[in-house]
Design a protein around this motif. Structure first.
Motif, PDB file in Angstrom:
ATOM      1  N   TYR B  32       0.857  -1.173   0.000  1.00 51.57           N
ATOM      2  CA  TYR B  32       0.000   0.000   0.000  1.00 51.57           C
ATOM      3  C   TYR B  32       0.901   1.234   0.000  1.00 51.57           C
ATOM      4  O   TYR B  32       1.812   1.341   0.818  1.00 51.57           O
ATOM      5  CB  TYR B  32      -0.907   0.007   1.229  1.00 51.57           C
ATOM      6  CG  TYR B  32      -1.803  -1.196   1.315  1.00 51.57           C
ATOM      7  CD1 TYR B  32      -1.375  -2.354   1.934  1.00 51.57           C
ATOM      8  CD2 TYR B  32      -3.076  -1.170   0.750  1.00 51.57           C
ATOM      9  CE1 TYR B  32      -2.189  -3.469   2.002  1.00 51.57           C
ATOM     10  CE2 TYR B  32      -3.900  -2.281   0.817  1.00 51.57           C
ATOM     11  CZ  TYR B  32      -3.452  -3.432   1.449  1.00 51.57           C
ATOM     12  OH  TYR B  32      -4.256  -4.522   1.511  1.00 51.57           O
ATOM     13  N   MET B  34       1.226   5.571  -0.372  1.00 45.19           N
ATOM     14  CA  MET B  34       0.538   6.838  -0.182  1.00 45.19           C
ATOM     15  C   MET B  34       1.470   8.001  -0.457  1.00 45.19           C
ATOM     16  O   MET B  34       2.693   7.886  -0.285  1.00 45.19           O
ATOM     17  CB  MET B  34       0.040   6.949   1.271  1.00 45.19           C
ATOM     18  CG  MET B  34      -1.202   6.130   1.544  1.00 45.19           C
ATOM     19  SD  MET B  34      -1.137   5.319   3.164  1.00 45.19           S
ATOM     20  CE  MET B  34      -0.295   3.796   2.746  1.00 45.19           C
ATOM     21  N   PRO B  44       0.581  16.450   7.853  1.00 46.69           N
ATOM     22  CA  PRO B  44       0.497  15.852   6.515  1.00 46.69           C
ATOM     23  C   PRO B  44      -0.961  15.615   6.118  1.00 46.69           C
ATOM     24  O   PRO B  44      -1.778  15.184   6.923  1.00 46.69           O
ATOM     25  CB  PRO B  44       1.244  14.519   6.678  1.00 46.69           C
ATOM     26  CG  PRO B  44       2.115  14.703   7.877  1.00 46.69           C
ATOM     27  CD  PRO B  44       1.352  15.614   8.786  1.00 46.69           C
ATOM     28  N   LEU B  46      -3.388  13.681   3.251  1.00 48.05           N
ATOM     29  CA  LEU B  46      -3.361  12.607   2.272  1.00 48.05           C
ATOM     30  C   LEU B  46      -3.716  13.129   0.883  1.00 48.05           C
ATOM     31  O   LEU B  46      -4.737  13.771   0.687  1.00 48.05           O
ATOM     32  CB  LEU B  46      -4.350  11.511   2.676  1.00 48.05           C
ATOM     33  CG  LEU B  46      -4.405  10.310   1.746  1.00 48.05           C
ATOM     34  CD1 LEU B  46      -3.110   9.510   1.815  1.00 48.05           C
ATOM     35  CD2 LEU B  46      -5.591   9.420   2.093  1.00 48.05           C
ATOM     36  N   TYR B  49      -3.539   7.520  -2.733  1.00 48.59           N
ATOM     37  CA  TYR B  49      -3.456   6.236  -2.039  1.00 48.59           C
ATOM     38  C   TYR B  49      -3.630   5.134  -3.083  1.00 48.59           C
ATOM     39  O   TYR B  49      -4.634   5.104  -3.781  1.00 48.59           O
ATOM     40  CB  TYR B  49      -4.571   6.187  -0.993  1.00 48.59           C
ATOM     41  CG  TYR B  49      -4.786   4.872  -0.320  1.00 48.59           C
ATOM     42  CD1 TYR B  49      -6.013   4.227  -0.368  1.00 48.59           C
ATOM     43  CD2 TYR B  49      -3.761   4.282   0.405  1.00 48.59           C
ATOM     44  CE1 TYR B  49      -6.216   3.019   0.265  1.00 48.59           C
ATOM     45  CE2 TYR B  49      -3.959   3.078   1.040  1.00 48.59           C
ATOM     46  CZ  TYR B  49      -5.183   2.452   0.977  1.00 48.59           C
ATOM     47  OH  TYR B  49      -5.376   1.263   1.619  1.00 48.59           O
ATOM     48  N   THR B  92       3.127   0.713   3.485  1.00 47.43           N
ATOM     49  CA  THR B  92       2.888  -0.224   4.567  1.00 47.43           C
ATOM     50  C   THR B  92       2.762  -1.629   3.993  1.00 47.43           C
ATOM     51  O   THR B  92       2.451  -1.809   2.814  1.00 47.43           O
ATOM     52  CB  THR B  92       1.642   0.179   5.384  1.00 47.43           C
ATOM     53  OG1 THR B  92       1.511  -0.682   6.504  1.00 47.43           O
ATOM     54  CG2 THR B  92       0.381   0.091   4.553  1.00 47.43           C
ATOM     55  N   THR B  94       0.871  -4.468   5.161  1.00 44.87           N
ATOM     56  CA  THR B  94      -0.408  -5.160   5.079  1.00 44.87           C
ATOM     57  C   THR B  94      -1.510  -4.265   5.617  1.00 44.87           C
ATOM     58  O   THR B  94      -1.259  -3.175   6.112  1.00 44.87           O
ATOM     59  CB  THR B  94      -0.414  -6.452   5.909  1.00 44.87           C
ATOM     60  OG1 THR B  94      -0.469  -6.080   7.305  1.00 44.87           O
ATOM     61  CG2 THR B  94       0.820  -7.275   5.650  1.00 44.87           C
ATOM     62  N   GLY B  95      -2.727  -4.751   5.582  1.00 46.50           N
ATOM     63  CA  GLY B  95      -3.843  -4.030   6.161  1.00 46.50           C
ATOM     64  C   GLY B  95      -4.162  -4.462   7.567  1.00 46.50           C
ATOM     65  O   GLY B  95      -5.236  -4.172   8.074  1.00 46.50           O
ATOM     66  N   ALA B  97      -4.298  -4.841  11.635  1.00 45.17           N
ATOM     67  CA  ALA B  97      -4.567  -3.873  12.688  1.00 45.17           C
ATOM     68  C   ALA B  97      -3.295  -3.214  13.172  1.00 45.17           C
ATOM     69  O   ALA B  97      -2.319  -3.887  13.483  1.00 45.17           O
ATOM     70  CB  ALA B  97      -5.264  -4.572  13.850  1.00 45.17           C
ATOM     71  N   GLY B  98      -3.330  -1.902  13.217  1.00 46.39           N
ATOM     72  CA  GLY B  98      -2.221  -1.165  13.808  1.00 46.39           C
ATOM     73  C   GLY B  98      -0.961  -1.133  12.980  1.00 46.39           C
ATOM     74  O   GLY B  98       0.076  -0.743  13.481  1.00 46.39           O
ATOM     75  N   THR B  99      -1.041  -1.528  11.714  1.00 43.21           N
ATOM     76  CA  THR B  99       0.177  -1.487  10.906  1.00 43.21           C
ATOM     77  C   THR B  99       0.598  -0.051  10.690  1.00 43.21           C
ATOM     78  O   THR B  99      -0.171   0.765  10.189  1.00 43.21           O
ATOM     79  CB  THR B  99      -0.064  -2.162   9.548  1.00 43.21           C
ATOM     80  OG1 THR B  99      -0.486  -3.491   9.780  1.00 43.21           O
ATOM     81  CG2 THR B  99       1.206  -2.182   8.730  1.00 43.21           C
ATOM     82  N   ALA B 100       1.818   0.236  11.039  1.00 42.68           N
ATOM     83  CA  ALA B 100       2.288   1.612  10.945  1.00 42.68           C
ATOM     84  C   ALA B 100       2.819   1.885   9.549  1.00 42.68           C
ATOM     85  O   ALA B 100       3.249   0.993   8.836  1.00 42.68           O
ATOM     86  CB  ALA B 100       3.371   1.857  11.976  1.00 42.68           C
ATOM     87  N   LEU B 101       2.787   3.144   9.164  1.00 43.42           N
ATOM     88  CA  LEU B 101       3.350   3.582   7.895  1.00 43.42           C
ATOM     89  C   LEU B 101       4.851   3.759   8.026  1.00 43.42           C
ATOM     90  O   LEU B 101       5.353   4.159   9.079  1.00 43.42           O
ATOM     91  CB  LEU B 101       2.722   4.903   7.480  1.00 43.42           C
ATOM     92  CG  LEU B 101       1.223   4.900   7.166  1.00 43.42           C
ATOM     93  CD1 LEU B 101       0.768   6.311   6.851  1.00 43.42           C
ATOM     94  CD2 LEU B 101       0.925   3.968   6.019  1.00 43.42           C
ATOM     95  N   PHE B 103       7.641   6.086   6.361  1.00 43.16           N
ATOM     96  CA  PHE B 103       7.688   7.319   5.585  1.00 43.16           C
ATOM     97  C   PHE B 103       9.053   7.551   4.968  1.00 43.16           C
ATOM     98  O   PHE B 103      10.088   7.211   5.558  1.00 43.16           O
ATOM     99  CB  PHE B 103       7.391   8.518   6.491  1.00 43.16           C
ATOM    100  CG  PHE B 103       5.948   8.686   6.838  1.00 43.16           C
ATOM    101  CD1 PHE B 103       5.423   8.050   7.939  1.00 43.16           C
ATOM    102  CD2 PHE B 103       5.129   9.488   6.069  1.00 43.16           C
ATOM    103  CE1 PHE B 103       4.079   8.198   8.271  1.00 43.16           C
ATOM    104  CE2 PHE B 103       3.796   9.653   6.390  1.00 43.16           C
ATOM    105  CZ  PHE B 103       3.264   9.004   7.486  1.00 43.16           C
TER     106      PHE B 103
END
Lengths: 114, 113
Positions: B32, B34, B44, B46, B49, B92, B94-95, B97-101, B103
């Motif tokens: 994913y 962005m 920031p 968005l 995406y 990132t 995966t989708g 829970a709580g997966t952080a980006l 940068f």
């Protein structure tokens, strides 16, 4: 529109003080995040939470703690502020269970520790 | 090797120019992608995406992902002075829970009228 509100835009504190940074989101997001942003270092994750009372350490949790007592509110706590914690602090939120969802950010709190 | 590399610039262009902003990454698990725009003293925002490889267009902005080369781009057509900002790429795995980006460090763009 998603609204992530950080309680203070600018904050000046002294070394050794306990500092609270507050963040509120109005989109019923499960995930909430705290980052700090420094020149040349970019955004670094401090802590995140994917549910009420749940928290996970990010890349730089030392010297920080967090609290999530309500779904819409995520607090960052500097237990004993030090000058190297002078930075821009950014809160973000996102959905958890609707596939991958992008994070939405607040306008940040610029914190100076003297 | 850093996970995400982004040329910090600064990049200065005249109004109306086509702008190309780029990031490379090392982790083939990223899926994913962005682009965020950050004005001075603001958080920031968005912009784009995308998921996996390909192009996505939104007005004057086009996001491009090439997973085989581990390379993503943001193109801005007919650039305007209001596009002057720092542009951050983020990605990132995966989708979950709580997966952080993760940068990039951001590219500062200045568009002169």
């Amino acid at each position: 529109d998603v609204k992530v509100t950080q309680s203070s835009r600018y904050l000046v504190k002294r070394t050794g003080e306990k500092v609270f940074l507050e963040c509120v989101q109005d989109m019923d997001h499960e995930n909430m995040f705290w980052y700090r942003q420094d020149p040349g270092l970019g955004l670094r994750l401090i802590y995140f939470s994917y549910d009420v009372k749940m928290k996970e350490k990010g890349d730089i949790p030392e010297g920080y703690s967090v609290s999530r007592e309500k779904k819409e509110r995520f607090s960052l706590i500097l237990e004993s502020a030090s000058t190297n914690q002078t930075s821009m602090y950014l809160c973000a939120s996102s959905f958890r269970d609707r596939g991958n969802q992008p994070q939405h950010f607040g306008d940040g709190t610029r914190l100076s520790i003297l | 090797q850093k996970e995400v590399e982004q040329d910090p610039g600064p990049l200065s262009v005249p109004e109306g120019a086509i702008v190309s902003l780029n990031c490379t990454y090392s982790n083939s698990a990223f899926q994913y992608f962005m682009w965020y725009r950050q004005y001075s003293r603001k958080g920031p925002e968005l912009l784009m995406y995308t998921y996996s490889s390909g192009n996505k267009e939104d007005g004057r902005f086009t996001a491009q992902v090439d997973k085989s080369s581990k390379y993503i781009s943001l193109f801005i057509r007919d650039s305007q002075p209001s596009d002057s900002a720092t542009y951050l790429c983020a990605m990132t795995r995966t989708g979950q829970a709580g997966t952080a980006l993760i940068f990039g460090k951001g590219t500062t763009l200045s568009v002169s009228s």
